[in-house]
Scaffold this active site. Structure first.
Site, PDB file in Angstrom:
ATOM      1  N   GLY A 103      46.192  -3.939 212.611  1.00 10.05           N
ATOM      2  CA  GLY A 103      46.259  -5.555 212.369  1.00 10.05           C
ATOM      3  C   GLY A 103      47.639  -5.710 211.352  1.00 10.05           C
ATOM      4  N   GLY A 107      49.380 -11.659 206.349  1.00 16.44           N
ATOM      5  CA  GLY A 107      50.477 -12.352 205.723  1.00 16.44           C
ATOM      6  C   GLY A 107      51.727 -11.617 205.006  1.00 16.44           C
ATOM      7  N   VAL A 142      48.030  -3.314 208.532  1.00 16.32           N
ATOM      8  CA  VAL A 142      46.757  -2.403 208.330  1.00 16.32           C
ATOM      9  C   VAL A 142      46.835  -1.427 209.412  1.00 16.32           C
ATOM     10  CG1 VAL A 142      44.030  -2.555 208.358  1.00 16.32           C
ATOM     11  CG2 VAL A 142      45.381  -4.500 207.448  1.00 16.32           C
ATOM     12  N   LYS A 159      45.509  -0.614 204.353  1.00 16.69           N
ATOM     13  CA  LYS A 159      46.226  -1.999 204.095  1.00 16.69           C
ATOM     14  C   LYS A 159      47.596  -1.742 203.317  1.00 16.69           C
ATOM     15  CE  LYS A 159      45.904  -6.892 203.024  1.00 16.69           C
ATOM     16  NZ  LYS A 159      44.887  -7.970 202.547  1.00 16.69           N
ATOM     17  N   ASP A 182      39.765 -17.761 200.924  1.00 14.04           N
ATOM     18  CA  ASP A 182      40.385 -17.662 202.135  1.00 14.04           C
ATOM     19  C   ASP A 182      39.073 -17.285 203.069  1.00 14.04           C
ATOM     20  OD1 ASP A 182      42.388 -17.732 203.997  1.00 14.04           O
ATOM     21  OD2 ASP A 182      42.996 -15.873 203.638  1.00 14.04           O
TER      22      ASP A 182
END
Length: 490
Positions: A17, A20, A24, A39, A137
């Site tokens: 993944g 922003g 990941v 991450k 978020d």
């Protein structure tokens, strides 16, 4: 995408993944052996003090909330070697893709699944708020799914402390999921903004898109912002969604933060009431309650330590252990005169003592069973709160000041009049409503037998059918729909 860093104790497997400012990756931890998601801030992202602070905030927030069942657990954090660019990284529990947003784009959830997932996410958000953390978020893409198919809230990258948001010079925004006050700069984040995003996320679980997204329309950030600021909160338009659920989601999406539920816990309790009203299985709210202190526990645990007890042999055989009920310690029985008398007296005393002991331990067993049943009853029928309110699941949903009519007084409330007759071309249905206007209104019709239908501005339709057919029609204005009008033609 940058290359994966070499992190001591972890073996790289694959890229899974990108966010922003971070990638990941899937790694395997060498000991204890397990798969983890790591991450890592990308090399092309300038490591300003702000970026470092954001990453530290995310690590601290997720670590503080790591034991919650619906929040992604953080295992550890660190910084890559100088040769790797000294990039901060975060080691988290691995949740296999796709995320919740990708899943519902393919197939929206059933009402039962969406309500249960909403309660679980509300539990996670309420727990964060009680710890003084705003997520800021919340969106489907930030809800992962565990290997046991449970939602797990992630990505606290722009989280903030409840009372420290006013000092933010800028706030990162995900437009489709952000409330009006974030978009126009009136707020940097509050409990009410998280409640809005929670409502938008639950709406998405049912429909497969964000509330103000228009299929095949202009969904740019500018167009979305305009609709979020000025359009009425839409209904899901799903016929199987209970009116109480549509009403709750509209309250969450209210323009005025004061019209929204006051907390994520209030959302969770409202969803539980909807479950009860619809006869759905009840989902437990996972919010920490007041626990006894260590001092309280110690005061009642002195007699619960494990002890070694010699095996008592049955005097009748000299070999078999006394089985069913252990005799109480000798000091618990006061000495009697029979203990100093002869053999016959001793036998009589022993029989009496055995009977008394059995009766006493039997009574204690019954008391234990009764206490256990009482505890089960309390767990099943009490609410998550302690405010003396009606038990969750037994309450009847009631509208509040932030009902749809309160948000938009022009919302249609009367079912259209529908007529029908057979013609040589088929069955002709016509409809009208005293609430209809000449501009902006649309109609939705559907066949009761197949569910097929259409959104239209026309006030009639001819349907091919050689047997009895029923048509349902409703008026739609600014995202609000009237009750269905019905007509059957033999």
């Amino acid at each position: 995408m940058s290359g994966p860093p070499q992190i001591p104790g972890f073996t790289y497997l694959q890229h899974i993944g990108q966010g922003g400012f971070a990638d990941v990756y899937l790694y395997e931890q060498e000991w204890p052996r397990q798969r983890v998601a790591i991450k890592v801030v990308r090399p092309d992202v300038p490591l300003t003090e702000r970026e470092k602070a954001m990453f530290a905030t995310e690590a601290d927030a997720m670590a503080q909330l790591a034991d919650h069942p619906y929040i992604v657990s953080v295992i550890t954090a660190g910084t890559t070697s100088p040769e790797e660019g000294s990039r901060p990284y975060l080691v988290m529990r691995y949740c296999p893709p796709p995320d919740l947003g990708q899943r519902v784009q393919v197939k929206p959830m059933t009402v039962s699944e969406a309500v249960a997932t909403g309660i679980k996410l509300a539990s996670a958000i309420e727990t964060a708020h009680r710890s003084g953390i705003l997520h800021r978020d919340i969106k489907p893409a930030n809800v992962l799914v565990t290997t046991y198919s449970e939602p797990a809230l992630s990505d606290f990258g722009i989280a903030a402390r409840l009372h420290e948001t006013d000092g933010d010079s800028e706030v990162r925004i995900s437009y489709p999921w952000s409330p009006p006050e974030l978009l126009d700069g009136r707020s940097n984040g509050t409990v009410a903004t998280d409640v809005y995003s929670l409502g938008a996320t639950i709406w998405n679980l049912l429909v497969g898109r964000s509330p103000f997204h228009i299929p095949s329309g202009d969904n740019s950030a500018r167009a979305l912002t305009a609709r979020i600021l000025h359009s009425s909160p839409p209904r899901t338009q799903r016929p199987d969604v209970p009116p109480a659920l549509d009403l709750l989601l509209q309250q969450c999406l209210a323009k005025d933060p004061r019209h929204r539920p006051s907390s994520a816990l209030e959302v969770a309790r409202a969803l539980q009431r909807i479950e009860a009203q619809a006869g759905l299985p009840r989902t437990v709210i996972a919010v920490e309650t007041d626990l006894p202190t260590l001092q309280d526990v110690s005061a009642h645990s002195s007699g619960e330590a494990t002890a070694v007890k010699p095996v008592t042999l049955d005097p009748g055989t000299g070999t078999s252990p006394r089985g069913a009920v252990a005799s109480p310690p000798a000091e618990e029985e006061p000495p009697t005169s029979a203990q100093t008398s002869g053999q016959t007296s001793g036998q009589t005393s022993g029989q009496t003592s055995g009977q008394t002991s059995g009766q006493r331990w039997g009574a204690l067993g019954l008391l234990a069973i009764a206490a256990a049943l009482l505890v089960v009853g309390v767990v099943l029928f009490t609410t998550a709160g302690d405010d003396g309110s009606t038990p969750i699941g037994l309450e009847t949903p009631t509208p509040t000041q932030s009902s749809p009519n309160g948000l938009d007084p022009g919302a249609p409330t009367v079912a259209p009049e529908v007529t029908g007759r057979r013609t040589t071309q088929g069955v002709l249905f016509r409809w009208s409503s005293t609430e209809a206007s000449t501009t902006g209104d649309t109609w939705q019709w559907r066949r009761a037998d197949t569910g097929a239908g259409q959104r239209t501005t026309d006030t009639s339709v001819t349907v091919l059918a050689d047997k009895r057919i029923c048509l349902q029609v409703r008026l739609i204005r600014d995202g609000f729909a009237s009750p269905w009008g019905n007509r059957c033609v033999d």
